[in-house]
Design an enzyme around this catalytic site. Structure first.
Site, PDB file in Angstrom:
ATOM      1  N   GLN A  29       0.799  -1.221   0.000  1.00  0.00           N
ATOM      2  CA  GLN A  29       0.000   0.000   0.000  1.00  0.00           C
ATOM      3  C   GLN A  29       0.834   1.275   0.000  1.00  0.00           C
ATOM      4  OE1 GLN A  29      -3.365  -0.119   2.573  1.00  0.00           O
ATOM      5  NE2 GLN A  29      -3.757   2.064   2.486  1.00  0.00           N
ATOM      6  N   SER A  88       3.489  -7.477   1.702  1.00  0.00           N
ATOM      7  CA  SER A  88       2.172  -7.233   2.304  1.00  0.00           C
ATOM      8  C   SER A  88       1.078  -7.431   1.259  1.00  0.00           C
ATOM      9  CB  SER A  88       2.141  -5.846   2.936  1.00  0.00           C
ATOM     10  OG  SER A  88       0.963  -5.640   3.684  1.00  0.00           O
ATOM     11  N   LEU A  89       0.330  -6.376   0.908  1.00  0.00           N
ATOM     12  CA  LEU A  89      -0.688  -6.467  -0.131  1.00  0.00           C
ATOM     13  C   LEU A  89      -0.140  -7.095  -1.407  1.00  0.00           C
ATOM     14  CD1 LEU A  89      -3.316  -5.599  -1.675  1.00  0.00           C
ATOM     15  CD2 LEU A  89      -2.155  -3.407  -2.048  1.00  0.00           C
ATOM     16  N   ARG A 122     -10.160  -7.819   2.479  1.00  0.00           N
ATOM     17  CA  ARG A 122      -9.069  -7.506   3.407  1.00  0.00           C
ATOM     18  C   ARG A 122      -9.081  -6.026   3.772  1.00  0.00           C
ATOM     19  NH1 ARG A 122      -3.361  -5.986   2.546  1.00  0.00           N
ATOM     20  NH2 ARG A 122      -1.956  -7.181   3.903  1.00  0.00           N
ATOM     21  N   HIS A 152      -0.987  -6.116  10.064  1.00  0.00           N
ATOM     22  CA  HIS A 152       0.056  -6.981  10.605  1.00  0.00           C
ATOM     23  C   HIS A 152       0.216  -6.835  12.117  1.00  0.00           C
ATOM     24  CE1 HIS A 152       0.884  -7.721   6.433  1.00  0.00           C
ATOM     25  NE2 HIS A 152       1.095  -6.430   6.233  1.00  0.00           N
ATOM     26  N   GLN A 176      -1.496 -13.659   7.397  1.00  0.00           N
ATOM     27  CA  GLN A 176      -0.841 -12.417   6.983  1.00  0.00           C
ATOM     28  C   GLN A 176      -1.378 -11.183   7.697  1.00  0.00           C
ATOM     29  OE1 GLN A 176      -1.689 -10.126   3.565  1.00  0.00           O
ATOM     30  NE2 GLN A 176       0.280 -10.590   2.598  1.00  0.00           N
TER      31      GLN A 176
END
Length: 315
Positions: free
Chosen positions: A10, A91-92, A116, A201, A250
């Site tokens: 992101q 991440s994403l 998400r 996270h 995640q």
């Protein structure tokens, strides 16, 4: 050279992130953005072409927009006959990596990305969250600072990721994150606040993780056809079941990007192509592996240069 495609998270978002690319390849707007508009019922094409920075404050919008832009760039690379030797995502970005590895269809991944973002935004609004990158202290030192901030405030703040050896992310409730970052600054650290829209996270997302798991169970995962490294474990993902487990954890697990890049390098990868918007991920890779060759693709010129160099070395 051995090449990995890596997909950003992101922090790489910016308004109009796909405008130049879609001006050159308008067919991609129909293939991805307008298809996603119809599927999700939100104007992602508009956000990626002419949106404002405020449009990206909501992770339920920003995250699908970044994912789609990575898909569009991946389509260009594939159209040039370019294939990676391995893939990974930050991440994403792990969702785009799963598509590139053949684990998920892009529309399946898009639904998961949207859900998400919605779940995390809901938690973030309820608990009052904040996220920051802290440059300087070791991960162990920052974990100690977070523990002291938790004890002092009664709120959650945790290490949420190791982006590179000297940059660690903390995430949690706003008061505790502020106290931890103040302490880190007092010890000589530099702090950069991140606009994520939720406590990614961190353990605050435990409830969201349970709800997300229900959707994962109903999603068809496939074994990777391209070697895939998980940003959750920093290790290889070799089966559909392992991919699902990594995604399930995640939301609450820290990103292990330094470990993921190290795993790729240990396998012989010495060239990284950042597939999607921004240049954040390329910068992290350069600081983890100073000798690595890194390509960005965030503008048509950069994308064309990457294609030329990749094609030349593949010949």
């Amino acid at each position: 050279m051995t090449t990995a495609f890596v997909f950003p998270g992101q922090g790489s978002a910016y308004a109009g992130m796909a405008k130049e690319l879609l001006a050159l390849r308008p067919d991609l707007a129909d293939t991805y953005y307008r298809t996603a508009d119809d599927l999700l019922g939100i104007p992602l094409a508009g956000v990626c072409l002419d949106g404002s920075p405020r449009d990206l404050d909501d992770p339920a919008v920003a995250q699908p927009a970044i994912f789609l832009t990575s898909m569009a760039v991946l389509e260009v690379l594939r159209g040039e006959g370019l294939r990676p030797d391995a893939v990974a995502g930050h991440s994403l970005g792990e969702y785009a990596a799963l598509v590139a590895a053949g684990v998920l269809e892009w529309t399946e991944a898009l639904w998961l990305v949207r859900l998400r973002g919605e779940l995390v935004a809901t938690v973030g609004d309820r608990v009052g969250s904040a996220t920051a990158a802290v440059i300087g202290p070791s991960r162990a030192e920052l974990a100690r600072i977070c523990a002291e901030a938790r004890a002092a405030t009664g709120q959650v703040v945790e290490v949420a990721g190791d982006n590179e050896p000297r940059q660690t992310v903390v995430s949690g409730q706003a008061e505790a994150v502020a106290r931890a970052t103040d302490a880190a600054r007092a010890a000589g650290a530099r702090v950069e606040w991140l606009r994520t829209g939720g406590p990614f996270h961190s353990s605050l997302l435990g409830e969201a993780e349970a709800e997300f798991t229900e959707t994962l169970i109903a999603t068809e995962f496939r074994d990777p056809v391209v070697p895939l490294v998980s940003g959750v474990t920093g290790g290889w993902v070799t089966s559909a079941a392992e991919a699902a487990v990594a995604l399930r954890g995640q939301l609450t697990s820290p990103v292990r990007w330094t470990g993921a890049v190290g795993t790729l390098a240990a396998s012989g990868v010495d060239r990284f192509v950042e597939v999607g918007p921004g240049r954040v991920l390329g910068g992290l890779v350069r600081r983890i592996l100073p000798g690595a060759r890194v390509h960005s693709t965030h503008t048509p010129d950069r994308l064309a240069l990457a294609v030329d160099e990749l094609t030349a070395t593949a010949a």
